[in-house]
Design an enzyme around this catalytic site. Structure first.
Site, PDB file in Angstrom:
ATOM      1  N   HIS A 302     -35.212  12.645  -6.779  1.00  0.00           N
ATOM      2  CA  HIS A 302     -35.469  11.688  -5.713  1.00  0.00           C
ATOM      3  C   HIS A 302     -35.343  10.282  -6.285  1.00  0.00           C
ATOM      4  CE1 HIS A 302     -37.373   9.677  -2.339  1.00  0.00           C
ATOM      5  NE2 HIS A 302     -37.098  10.779  -1.661  1.00  0.00           N
ATOM      6  N   ASP A 359     -36.929  18.678   0.706  1.00  0.00           N
ATOM      7  CA  ASP A 359     -35.946  19.631   1.212  1.00  0.00           C
ATOM      8  C   ASP A 359     -35.992  20.979   0.507  1.00  0.00           C
ATOM      9  OD1 ASP A 359     -34.823  17.993   3.157  1.00  0.00           O
ATOM     10  OD2 ASP A 359     -33.637  16.938   1.668  1.00  0.00           O
TER      11      ASP A 359
HETATM   12  N1  ACO Z   1     -29.538  18.295 -10.335  1.00  0.00           N
HETATM   13  C1  ACO Z   1     -29.089  17.984 -11.574  1.00  0.00           C
HETATM   14  N2  ACO Z   1     -29.114  16.723 -12.076  1.00  0.00           N
HETATM   15  C2  ACO Z   1     -29.609  15.756 -11.293  1.00  0.00           C
HETATM   16  C3  ACO Z   1     -30.090  16.028  -9.998  1.00  0.00           C
HETATM   17  C4  ACO Z   1     -30.045  17.340  -9.521  1.00  0.00           C
HETATM   18  N3  ACO Z   1     -30.469  17.649  -8.283  1.00  0.00           N
HETATM   19  N4  ACO Z   1     -30.519  14.872  -9.426  1.00  0.00           N
HETATM   20  C5  ACO Z   1     -30.310  13.916 -10.350  1.00  0.00           C
HETATM   21  N5  ACO Z   1     -29.772  14.434 -11.476  1.00  0.00           N
HETATM   22  C6  ACO Z   1     -29.470  13.729 -12.729  1.00  0.00           C
HETATM   23  C7  ACO Z   1     -28.221  12.880 -12.600  1.00  0.00           C
HETATM   24  O1  ACO Z   1     -27.066  13.591 -12.983  1.00  0.00           O
HETATM   25  C8  ACO Z   1     -28.527  11.730 -13.515  1.00  0.00           C
HETATM   26  O2  ACO Z   1     -28.341  12.186 -14.854  1.00  0.00           O
HETATM   27  P1  ACO Z   1     -27.835  11.165 -16.001  1.00  0.00           P
HETATM   28  O3  ACO Z   1     -28.926  10.131 -16.120  1.00  0.00           O
HETATM   29  O4  ACO Z   1     -27.635  11.988 -17.192  1.00  0.00           O
HETATM   30  O5  ACO Z   1     -26.557  10.565 -15.473  1.00  0.00           O
HETATM   31  C9  ACO Z   1     -30.035  11.504 -13.339  1.00  0.00           C
HETATM   32  O6  ACO Z   1     -30.543  12.806 -12.944  1.00  0.00           O
HETATM   33  C10 ACO Z   1     -30.387  10.474 -12.282  1.00  0.00           C
HETATM   34  O7  ACO Z   1     -29.732  10.849 -11.072  1.00  0.00           O
HETATM   35  P2  ACO Z   1     -29.110   9.841 -10.026  1.00  0.00           P
HETATM   36  O8  ACO Z   1     -28.051  10.542  -9.249  1.00  0.00           O
HETATM   37  O9  ACO Z   1     -28.756   8.560 -10.711  1.00  0.00           O
HETATM   38  O10 ACO Z   1     -30.380   9.561  -9.110  1.00  0.00           O
HETATM   39  P3  ACO Z   1     -30.350   8.901  -7.689  1.00  0.00           P
HETATM   40  O11 ACO Z   1     -31.684   8.260  -7.529  1.00  0.00           O
HETATM   41  O12 ACO Z   1     -29.144   8.067  -7.493  1.00  0.00           O
HETATM   42  O13 ACO Z   1     -30.186  10.151  -6.702  1.00  0.00           O
HETATM   43  C11 ACO Z   1     -30.709  12.057  -5.415  1.00  0.00           C
HETATM   44  C12 ACO Z   1     -31.250  10.777  -6.083  1.00  0.00           C
HETATM   45  C13 ACO Z   1     -29.513  11.701  -4.530  1.00  0.00           C
HETATM   46  C14 ACO Z   1     -31.809  12.629  -4.531  1.00  0.00           C
HETATM   47  C15 ACO Z   1     -30.312  13.070  -6.520  1.00  0.00           C
HETATM   48  O14 ACO Z   1     -31.455  13.417  -7.265  1.00  0.00           O
HETATM   49  C16 ACO Z   1     -29.637  14.319  -5.942  1.00  0.00           C
HETATM   50  O15 ACO Z   1     -28.423  14.323  -5.748  1.00  0.00           O
HETATM   51  N6  ACO Z   1     -30.433  15.392  -5.642  1.00  0.00           N
HETATM   52  C17 ACO Z   1     -29.880  16.571  -5.009  1.00  0.00           C
HETATM   53  C18 ACO Z   1     -29.707  16.342  -3.515  1.00  0.00           C
HETATM   54  C19 ACO Z   1     -31.040  16.300  -2.789  1.00  0.00           C
HETATM   55  O16 ACO Z   1     -31.899  17.123  -2.979  1.00  0.00           O
HETATM   56  N7  ACO Z   1     -31.155  15.318  -1.892  1.00  0.00           N
HETATM   57  C20 ACO Z   1     -32.342  15.158  -1.046  1.00  0.00           C
HETATM   58  C21 ACO Z   1     -33.122  13.953  -1.460  1.00  0.00           C
HETATM   59  S1  ACO Z   1     -34.621  13.822  -0.562  1.00  0.00           S
HETATM   60  C22 ACO Z   1     -34.143  13.262   0.941  1.00  0.00           C
HETATM   61  O17 ACO Z   1     -33.222  12.529   1.116  1.00  0.00           O
HETATM   62  C23 ACO Z   1     -34.890  13.698   2.011  1.00  0.00           C
END
Ligand code: ACO
Length: 424
Positions: A302, A359
């Site tokens: 998140h 979610d």
């Molecule tokens: N699985 C594996 N790795 C992940 C995940 C995941 N679900 N989420 C983040 N990471 C990793 C990224 O690859 C990144 O790694 P790095 O630092 O080595 O590059 C690090 O964690 C930070 O991730 P970001 O994508 O920069 O975080 P951001 O804040 O931009 O994204 C998000 C947040 C979109 C929720 C992301 O965690 C994600 O894609 N999760 C899966 C989709 C999801 O569950 N979305 C629902 C969110 S809640 C909502 O909207 C109601």
């Protein structure tokens, strides 16, 4: 200290600080460009505040979520979704009298214009219900053109909250080829939605209490989440003084994406995939860690929560209770729990503070309730409706409100001449 100093190319500038009621600090950079000719650059807006807001407070480090000062854990157990709608939109929990009047108006405006039913005929049977929902909500502005006018605002807020559940249920009935079921005024908000979803003309259907309570909880937990992607979209669109319905329709589209509200559908699809692959959840945890693969664990991570998502904690417990009460044994719940267990001790997830989000468990409850997977994001949209409305209203009532118009740093070609066609 009430200012922040910036030294830019040898010159010093001072900017005022803004403090929120929970001690959050912002640097007011409204005059940054005027004074320095530079802009702040923050793709993804992780360090950018777009507004002052009195609606929802989140402390991502501590896992706190409050609507208008009330803890989500308390609202989840003590308030109905209709009360929460009122709270978010009007700032206070309703009195008994206000609640009766608000609920009554929500009931009386549940029907959609008969002509709108014809719109459903035009969609293919395979249409995603989110496509229908966003189109229908935008279309409401054709029937109620006063939705941008302040005098009619309360009426249009009620219309939107009341009709959106009818549109959602009709889109489901359309997708399974069943006749639309009209709302019944004797039912509460949640019961009425379940009735329109699950009743069939040939049989009597009384929405079971366990489903009504579960739906109420899910809607309360999804009701607002400050400046997320869809809410910021609603504010962005509304800032050009677009009407309420069209602004919310834009929010519905923003919610649809798998990185936002669309994740609840993806979580279940992913859990099913893991199950079909022999429940080898370790393989998928490893795949999520592999930077050469685009695979992510859906329902994990998140932007704001770096401890735990308090909504996910409530839903994990509720999933057990609801499945138990309904007598449903869903192997996907076991896979979800095992996946969580493995991920939460894995250094990749621990170091990046990736926890299950709202979610992760919501889909398992929706499944047990009999709601199909492609309706999950629609359910999220139903819950988020009061939050979007509250933010739209707050933005419109801001006396110094301006159209939202970010800037950019241009990285394209500098000025050049057009070559004649034969020389290109
Ligand atoms: N699985 C594996 N790795 C992940 C995940 C995941 N679900 N989420 C983040 N990471 C990793 C990224 O690859 C990144 O790694 P790095 O630092 O080595 O590059 C690090 O964690 C930070 O991730 P970001 O994508 O920069 O975080 P951001 O804040 O931009 O994204 C998000 C947040 C979109 C929720 C992301 O965690 C994600 O894609 N999760 C899966 C989709 C999801 O569950 N979305 C629902 C969110 S809640 C909502 O909207 C109601």
């Amino acid at each position: 200290m009430s200012t922040a100093k910036l030294i830019l190319e040898g010159n010093e500038y001072e900017f005022p600080l803004v403090r929120g009621s929970e001690g959050e600090v912002g640097i007011d950079t409204v005059a940054l460009r005027k004074h320095t000719n530079a802009i702040s650059l923050d793709p993804g807006y992780g360090s950018t505040g777009s507004c002052l807001s009195g609606i929802t407070f989140i402390d991502g480090e501590k896992g706190i979520l409050r609507y208008r000062g009330y803890d989500i854990e308390k609202l989840a157990t003590e308030s109905s979704f209709v009360e929460v709608c009122y709270l978010l939109i009007y700032g206070e929990l309703p009195t008994q009298e206000e609640l009766l009047s608000f609920s009554d108006r929500l009931t009386r405006h549940t029907l959609i214009h008969e002509d709108m039913k014809k719109f459903f005929e035009g969609f293919p049977a395979t249409a995603h219900p989110m496509a229908m929902l966003s189109a229908m909500v935008s279309s409401l502005s054709a029937y109620y053109p006063g939705a941008g006018i302040d005098e009619d605002l309360d009426l249009n807020i009620v219309r939107l909250l009341a009709k959106v559940k009818t549109v959602a249920a009709f889109s489901y009935k359309k997708s399974i080829g069943q006749p639309f079921i009209y709302p019944r005024n004797k039912y509460s908000y949640c019961a009425n939605f379940l009735h329109m979803m699950f009743a069939v003309p040939a049989e009597d259907y009384v929405p079971p209490k366990v489903l009504i309570d579960a739906l109420n909880l899910l809607l309360v937990l999804h009701a607002d989440h400050e400046q997320n992607c869809s809410t910021s979209t609603v504010r962005m669109v509304g800032s050009s003084q677009t009407n309420l319905y069209a602004s919310i329709s834009a929010g519905i589209s923003a919610l649809w994406g798998p990185l936002h509200g669309g994740a609840n559908q993806k979580v279940i699809e992913q859990l099913k995939m893991i199950r079909e692959d022999g429940s080898n959840f370790r393989k998928y945890v490893d795949l999520a860690k592999d930077k050469s693969s685009p695979f992510r664990l859906m329902g994990f991570g998140h932007r704001v929560y770096k401890n735990f998502d308090p909504r996910a904690r409530i839903l994990k417990k509720t999933a057990d209770e609801v499945l138990d009460q309904l007598g449903v044994d869903d192997p996907l719940l076991d896979i979800a729990k095992q996946l969580e267990e493995v991920a939460l001790v894995d250094d990749y997830f621990v170091s990046r503070k990736l926890y299950p989000n709202v979610d992760f468990y919501s889909g398992i409850i929706y499944r047990a309730m009999g709601i199909p997977t492609n309706m999950f994001t629609v359910m999220f949209a139903l819950g988020r409706m009061p939050g979007w409305i509250a933010h739209w209203k707050e933005m419109r009532e801001e006396p110094r409100g301006r159209i939202n118009r970010p800037r950019q740093i241009y990285t394209g070609p500098t000025q050049r001449e057009i070559k004649p066609l034969e020389e290109r």
